[in-house]
Design an enzyme around this catalytic site. Structure first.
Site, PDB file in Angstrom:
ATOM      1  N   LYS A  98       1.127  -1.197   0.098  1.00  0.00           N
ATOM      2  CA  LYS A  98      -0.085   0.043  -0.166  1.00  0.00           C
ATOM      3  C   LYS A  98       0.845   1.269  -0.064  1.00  0.00           C
ATOM      4  O   LYS A  98       2.014   1.186   0.406  1.00  0.00           O
ATOM      5  CB  LYS A  98      -0.958   0.081   1.164  1.00  0.00           C
ATOM      6  CG  LYS A  98      -0.245   0.025   2.607  1.00  0.00           C
ATOM      7  CD  LYS A  98       0.329   1.304   2.831  1.00  0.00           C
ATOM      8  CE  LYS A  98       0.810   1.581   4.372  1.00  0.00           C
ATOM      9  NZ  LYS A  98       1.552   2.722   4.933  1.00  0.00           N
ATOM     10  N   GLY A 129       7.441   0.874   4.835  1.00  0.00           N
ATOM     11  CA  GLY A 129       6.209   1.999   5.058  1.00  0.00           C
ATOM     12  C   GLY A 129       5.275   1.521   4.050  1.00  0.00           C
ATOM     13  O   GLY A 129       4.126   2.101   3.607  1.00  0.00           O
ATOM     14  N   ASP A 131      -3.152  -1.094  10.392  1.00  0.00           N
ATOM     15  CA  ASP A 131      -3.209  -0.935   9.229  1.00  0.00           C
ATOM     16  C   ASP A 131      -3.648  -2.296   8.451  1.00  0.00           C
ATOM     17  O   ASP A 131      -4.107  -2.417   7.070  1.00  0.00           O
ATOM     18  CB  ASP A 131      -1.865  -0.934   8.501  1.00  0.00           C
ATOM     19  CG  ASP A 131      -1.168   0.469   8.507  1.00  0.00           C
ATOM     20  OD1 ASP A 131      -2.009   1.427   8.804  1.00  0.00           O
ATOM     21  OD2 ASP A 131       0.001   0.796   7.937  1.00  0.00           O
TER      22      ASP A 131
END
Length: 293
Positions: free
Chosen positions: A21, A108, A146
């Site tokens: 993502k 990340g 997440d």
């Protein structure tokens, strides 16, 4: 009895993607009493990521045949997701799981969270549990903020600690993603005194109306100070297109209308950097594979 099949996918053995993502926008709007931060972010998936292979076992044992260096099984989100699903449902089945790891740790890109979400979704199918995505997302939230967006599988505007999701449709350009060869510590970034924590909240409608040219990441300035390698890579990328940090880094990205333009810059990346080109997706490749959305 022959295994039931969903397209090319058998319910006794599954091979499924765990996509990356990007945080195309990340604002930090406050700090909570529990130490977590209030966020506003835009999540979008890439057609690039890890791959997980699952084979059902009937003895209740869950095994991971591809351990990550420096990560104990008890800390691995894949194992934790499988055991949480067993505990929540009382399921007595197990699985052999193999991970083909492509996404960098501390990058990340949400690799660990995506692996956990794919594990929940896959084992729900493999073990015939028939849990809905809302249930699986609630379990996923116990593993990380997440994980729910990967379970739900659609690009989203997120608030809270990233768990309050609203579906969005974003542009789907080609992205050049660059990892400068280091691992960024998320706790270090969020614990840094200089981190911006008071960005005024905006509405989702305003963020989408203003568009990608205005989007920013509140973590970027702090990460650049703490990690010179990120600062160097950002400076290099800025010669080609406006770059952004995703999450707390270390990965950076630029977007392009044409794949060829992204690949031209990919060919110029420095030794010691890892980079790839991928297309943005509003529907997760995991959900495309399973026909869930």
């Amino acid at each position: 009895m022959a295994a039931t099949r969903y397209g090319h996918i058998s319910v006794r053995e599954l091979t499924l993607p765990a996509p990356a993502k990007l945080n195309r926008l990340l604002h930090i709007t406050g700090r909570r009493e529990d130490g977590y931060h209030e966020l506003q972010t835009l999540f979008q998936f890439l057609d690039h990521g890890d791959t997980l292979h699952f084979k059902r076992r009937d003895d209740g044992v869950v095994s991971l045949t591809s351990a990550l260096a420096g990560v104990a099984d008890d800390d691995n989100l894949i194992m934790r997701a499988a055991r949480l699903l067993q505990s929540d449902t009382g399921c007595r089945l197990g699985a052999d799981i193999h991970l083909d790891k492509r996404l960098p740790l501390g990058g990340g890109l949400g690799g660990g969270s995506s692996d956990a979400a794919t594990t929940l979704v896959a084992l729900n199918r493999l073990w015939n549990l028939e849990l809905g995505l809302e249930h699986l997302a609630a379990l996923g939230l116990q593993l990380g903020a997440d994980v729910p967006v990967f379970v739900h599988g659609h690009a989203a505007w997120a608030e809270g600690i990233g768990e309050r999701l609203t579906r969005v449709e974003l542009d789907t350009p080609w992205f050049l993603v660059l990892h400068p060869g280091i691992e960024v510590s998320t706790p270090q970034v969020f614990g840094a005194p200089q981190l911006t924590r008071n960005t005024p909240p905006i509405s989702m409608a305003r963020a989408l109306q203003e568009g990608p040219g205005t989007w920013r990441n509140d973590c970027e300035a702090t990460v650049r100070r703490l990690y010179p390698a990120v600062d160097e890579a950002l400076a290099w990328l800025s010669a080609f297109a406006p770059p952004l940090l995703t999450g707390t880094g270390a990965c950076l990205f630029c977007n392009f209308e044409d794949e060829a333009d992204a690949r031209e810059i990919l060919a110029q990346t420095q030794d010691g950097w890892h980079a790839f080109v991928a297309r943005g997706c509003n529907v997760s490749p995991l959900h495309q594979a399973l026909g869930l959305l």
